[in-house]
Scaffold this motif. Structure first.
Motif, PDB file in Angstrom:
ATOM      1  N   ALA A 233      -3.643  16.360 -11.476  1.00  0.00           N
ATOM      2  CA  ALA A 233      -3.330  16.086  -9.987  1.00  0.00           C
ATOM      3  C   ALA A 233      -2.446  15.475  -9.355  1.00  0.00           C
ATOM      4  CB  ALA A 233      -4.479  16.009  -9.441  1.00  0.00           C
ATOM      5  N   TYR A 234      -0.877  15.341  -9.017  1.00  0.00           N
ATOM      6  CA  TYR A 234      -0.454  14.058  -7.980  1.00  0.00           C
ATOM      7  C   TYR A 234      -1.220  12.832  -7.338  1.00  0.00           C
ATOM      8  CZ  TYR A 234       3.216  16.801  -9.876  1.00  0.00           C
ATOM      9  OH  TYR A 234       4.663  17.407 -11.412  1.00  0.00           O
ATOM     10  N   GLN A 235      -0.327  12.216  -7.076  1.00  0.00           N
ATOM     11  CA  GLN A 235      -1.338  10.762  -5.972  1.00  0.00           C
ATOM     12  C   GLN A 235       0.320  10.482  -5.901  1.00  0.00           C
ATOM     13  OE1 GLN A 235      -4.491   9.993  -5.759  1.00  0.00           O
ATOM     14  NE2 GLN A 235      -4.433  10.862  -7.830  1.00  0.00           N
ATOM     15  N   PHE A 236      -0.168  11.076  -3.994  1.00  0.00           N
ATOM     16  CA  PHE A 236       0.805  10.259  -3.203  1.00  0.00           C
ATOM     17  C   PHE A 236       1.352   8.566  -2.693  1.00  0.00           C
ATOM     18  CE2 PHE A 236       2.454   9.659   1.355  1.00  0.00           C
ATOM     19  CZ  PHE A 236       3.049  10.743   0.806  1.00  0.00           C
ATOM     20  N   GLY A 237       2.351   8.547  -2.643  1.00  0.00           N
ATOM     21  CA  GLY A 237       2.406   7.241  -3.301  1.00  0.00           C
ATOM     22  C   GLY A 237       2.544   6.542  -1.727  1.00  0.00           C
ATOM     23  N   SER A 238       3.429   7.285  -0.698  1.00  0.00           N
ATOM     24  CA  SER A 238       3.458   5.880   0.114  1.00  0.00           C
ATOM     25  C   SER A 238       4.538   7.077   1.596  1.00  0.00           C
ATOM     26  CB  SER A 238       3.910   4.640   0.479  1.00  0.00           C
ATOM     27  OG  SER A 238       4.466   3.812   1.337  1.00  0.00           O
ATOM     28  N   GLY A 358      14.060  10.569  -9.208  1.00  0.00           N
ATOM     29  CA  GLY A 358      12.955  10.362  -9.702  1.00  0.00           C
ATOM     30  C   GLY A 358      12.381   9.110 -10.075  1.00  0.00           C
ATOM     31  N   VAL A 359      13.210   8.940 -11.551  1.00  0.00           N
ATOM     32  CA  VAL A 359      13.193   8.051 -12.177  1.00  0.00           C
ATOM     33  C   VAL A 359      14.324   6.567 -11.308  1.00  0.00           C
ATOM     34  CG1 VAL A 359      14.374   6.989 -14.492  1.00  0.00           C
ATOM     35  CG2 VAL A 359      12.782   8.910 -13.899  1.00  0.00           C
ATOM     36  N   ILE A 360      15.562   6.996 -11.162  1.00  0.00           N
ATOM     37  CA  ILE A 360      15.939   6.241 -10.268  1.00  0.00           C
ATOM     38  C   ILE A 360      15.444   5.184  -9.052  1.00  0.00           C
ATOM     39  CG2 ILE A 360      18.323   6.127  -9.311  1.00  0.00           C
ATOM     40  CD1 ILE A 360      19.675   7.981 -11.572  1.00  0.00           C
ATOM     41  N   PHE A 368       5.910   2.205  -3.981  1.00  0.00           N
ATOM     42  CA  PHE A 368       6.231   2.967  -2.970  1.00  0.00           C
ATOM     43  C   PHE A 368       6.388   4.435  -3.959  1.00  0.00           C
ATOM     44  CE2 PHE A 368       8.337  -0.560  -0.385  1.00  0.00           C
ATOM     45  CZ  PHE A 368       6.968  -1.006  -0.039  1.00  0.00           C
ATOM     46  N   SER A 369       6.524   4.212  -4.841  1.00  0.00           N
ATOM     47  CA  SER A 369       7.004   5.944  -5.486  1.00  0.00           C
ATOM     48  C   SER A 369       5.208   7.348  -5.699  1.00  0.00           C
ATOM     49  CB  SER A 369       7.257   5.437  -6.992  1.00  0.00           C
ATOM     50  OG  SER A 369       7.930   6.403  -7.557  1.00  0.00           O
ATOM     51  N   SER A 370       5.906   7.850  -6.182  1.00  0.00           N
ATOM     52  CA  SER A 370       4.247   8.709  -6.348  1.00  0.00           C
ATOM     53  C   SER A 370       4.599   8.906  -8.063  1.00  0.00           C
ATOM     54  CB  SER A 370       4.425   9.951  -5.071  1.00  0.00           C
ATOM     55  OG  SER A 370       4.111   9.434  -3.963  1.00  0.00           O
TER      56      SER A 370
END
Length: 592
Positions: A233-238, A358-360, A368-370
């Motif tokens: 499951a993904y986690q939503f960051g912000s 996404g890595v960058i 803040f990153s998911s």
């Protein structure tokens, strides 16, 4: 139009008596088409595995490690010989010597009355299975869509269904094929209506959904409820990430535009190379094999690489490398003549683009990153949505492939912005751009599409004012005085159109009675008038009216030596167009 479409088959007449409802008959047919198309879709996947095992010694989509362990010469040889086989197959067996795909289905639905060749569907399925198994960087959704559509069109033709019902069953076949191939019943139904039918009319929606469900149920009974990608499951960051998500969507739109342009441009340039077309896929296969020596993940549909990117298993260098070389391998494969689709490659390219992005982004603002893997999901959906021109169904099919709905709003944001970029840049989906390259523009030429669906023969009701070639001047004057449109058509004794007489081409002393016994109709006729044939479309008719300035145009037979059959009035053409436009609007609004 073929006579077979004018009267339903005895089976349909029997079913109407049995259930007394056309909609219920179509719904029952949708169940059958869904189940049978589901079987065909599974056989197509099994066929890919069979050929792949034969060529490479391994089945399934997770083959990168096995490819990496193969001898270098075999990695080059398999796609090269596979390309040669595909080239020979398409050149000598495929009608038109061209590969087939969803663009042909859209054309059949919009301007072909839902008619397709089941022979082409079977041959295209074999060509695509062979291509994917040989390592071509193509997808399996395009062949599945074409196969499902051609099978349903064959049933429609056998039962002599009307044009409207044939188009509905075409959508049923497409929905079932997508549903069974990807275990995505919701996306299958919406893809058929968003991309193929281009409307969500209730009359079509119910059968399409039922067909999609029917195919999914059957697929579950045979191969089980299997997701293409198994993810945590993904986690939503912000919510502060949304500018980054939007940026990825915009970037995906530009990548999709360049991707579609590259494929079509490569196809045009390769066709210019001297020599027969059958050897060119072999060149493409060799080039793809050369790429696979360093990046074995480019072979086939690429689900293994997509799954790894979605799990965050790839570093930035590998993500960027696979983005470049999967892009290149797909352009080469489709450009040089392999048979297959663009959906699966679009997923891979988008996943790699999103992962690298996404890595960058994560390195800049980690709090803040998911996570990079979340960006891979958004990227794969966004690129695929822009390439297919189907943001709604693409969003759903990505969720059904992954089974994860955590990033719903982020994925929707990326898909919409990517599609918006392509639209604002004046570009269309890959399928519509393919048709545009063939001279069929379904977006900018909506009027022409409607007009091409109606022939002059269908609106020919008026006999028109006509006289024989040897009619005296007095008769000509009398006919002209009462002729609607101010034109009298001159007909030879064998019914052949000789010419037309209008007030404009008569002498000034036409009412001089002394000329009555000196001139006949043949002397006054314009022997080279504008004419229409029975199989001309109304698109052609409007062009003739505009160029000639006539209010009425004579209609002649195609088969009986220009025999005069009657005439059409410009107002009748516009009424027919208006009726077609109203039918289309009612269909889009669910009233038809």
């Amino acid at each position: 139009m073929p006579q077979g479409r004018t009267r339903p088959s005895p089976f349909i007449l029997f079913m109407r008596k049995l259930v007394s409802n056309d909609q219920l008959v179509i719904t029952l047919l949708a169940v059958v088409i869904g189940a049978l198309t589901g079987v065909l879709a599974i056989l197509f996947i099994e066929g890919i595995d069979f050929f792949q095992t034969l060529f490479m010694g391994i089945s399934g989509t997770r083959i990168a490690e096995h490819i990496g362990s193969m001898s270098w010469w075999r990695v080059l040889l398999v796609p090269t010989l596979g390309g040669l086989g595909v080239g020979l197959f398409v050149y000598f067996l495929m009608p038109g010597r061209n590969v087939k795909g969803p663009a042909d289905v859209i054309a059949a639905c919009e301007i072909g009355g839902g008619r397709m060749s089941v022979k082409e569907g079977i041959l295209a399925m074999f060509a695509s299975a062979f291509s994917i198994a040989a390592g071509a960087s193509v997808g399996r959704e395009g062949p599945a869509v074409h196969m499902g559509a051609s099978f349903s069109a064959w049933i429609s033709d056998a039962l002599r269904l009307s044009r409207s019902n044939a188009r509905i069953l075409l959508g049923c076949g497409v929905a079932a094929a997508v549903s069974a191939s990807f275990n995505a019943p919701i996306a299958g139904a919406l893809f058929a209506q968003e991309v193929i039918l281009s409307h969500y009319a209730l009359k079509a929606f119910a059968p399409v959904v039922i067909s999609s469900v029917s195919a999914t149920v059957l697929a579950h009974q045979i191969i089980g409820n299997v997701k293409a990608f198994k993810l945590d499951a993904y986690q939503f960051g912000s919510y502060w990430e949304f500018p980054a998500f939007a940026g990825l969507g915009v970037l995906s739109g530009f990548v999709a535009i360049f991707f579609v342009w590259s494929i079509l441009r490569t196809q045009r340039e390769i066709q210019k190379i001297p020599g027969p077309q059958w050897y060119k896929p072999a060149i493409g296969g060799f080039l793809v094999g050369a790429i696979a020596l360093w990046y074995p993940q480019v072979f086939g549909v690429g689900y293994e690489a997509t799954d790894a990117a979605l799990k965050g298993n790839y570093a930035l260098a590998l993500l960027f490398g696979l983005f470049i070389f999967k892009f290149l391998a797909t352009v080469i494969s489709l450009g040089f003549g392999f048979s297959g689709g663009v959906f699966s490659p679009s997923l891979v390219i988008g996943a790699m683009l999103g992962g690298a992005y996404g890595v960058i982004a994560t390195s800049l603002l980690p709090e803040f990153s998911s996570g990079a893997s979340a960006y891979s999901l958004i990227g794969m959906a966004s690129v695929a949505a822009a390439v297919l021109g189907a943001p709604i169904s693409t969003t759903l099919i990505v969720f059904e492939l992954t089974g994860d709905y955590t990033l719903t709003i982020a994925v929707m944001c990326g898909c919409v912005l990517a599609t918006l970029v392509t639209d604002q840049m004046g570009r269309q989906s890959f399928f519509l751009e393919q048709l545009k390259a063939r001279g069929i523009d379904l977006v900018d030429n909506f009027q022409s599409v409607l007009l091409r669906q109606i022939t002059v023969e269908q609106i020919l009701k008026r006999q028109g004012a006509y006289i024989n070639v040897d009619a005296p001047l007095a008769s000509v004057r009398k006919e002209l005085l009462y002729a609607p449109g101010g034109a009298v058509f001159v007909v030879a004794h064998d019914r052949r159109l000789y010419g037309v007489i209008t007030w404009e081409n008569l002498p000034e002393d036409i009412f001089d009675n002394h000329l009555d016994h000196l001139l006949i109709a043949a002397d006054l006729a314009d022997t080279n008038p504008p004419v229409l044939e029975t199989d001309d479309s109304l698109d052609v008719a409007i062009s003739v009216f505009e160029e000639s300035g006539y209010q009425q145009i004579p209609v002649v037979s195609v088969t009986h030596g220009r025999a005069y059959l009657g005439c059409v009035d410009e107002r009748e053409v516009m009424v027919a167009y208006n009726d077609a436009l109203l039918r289309k609007r009612r269909q889009e609004q669910g009233a038809a």
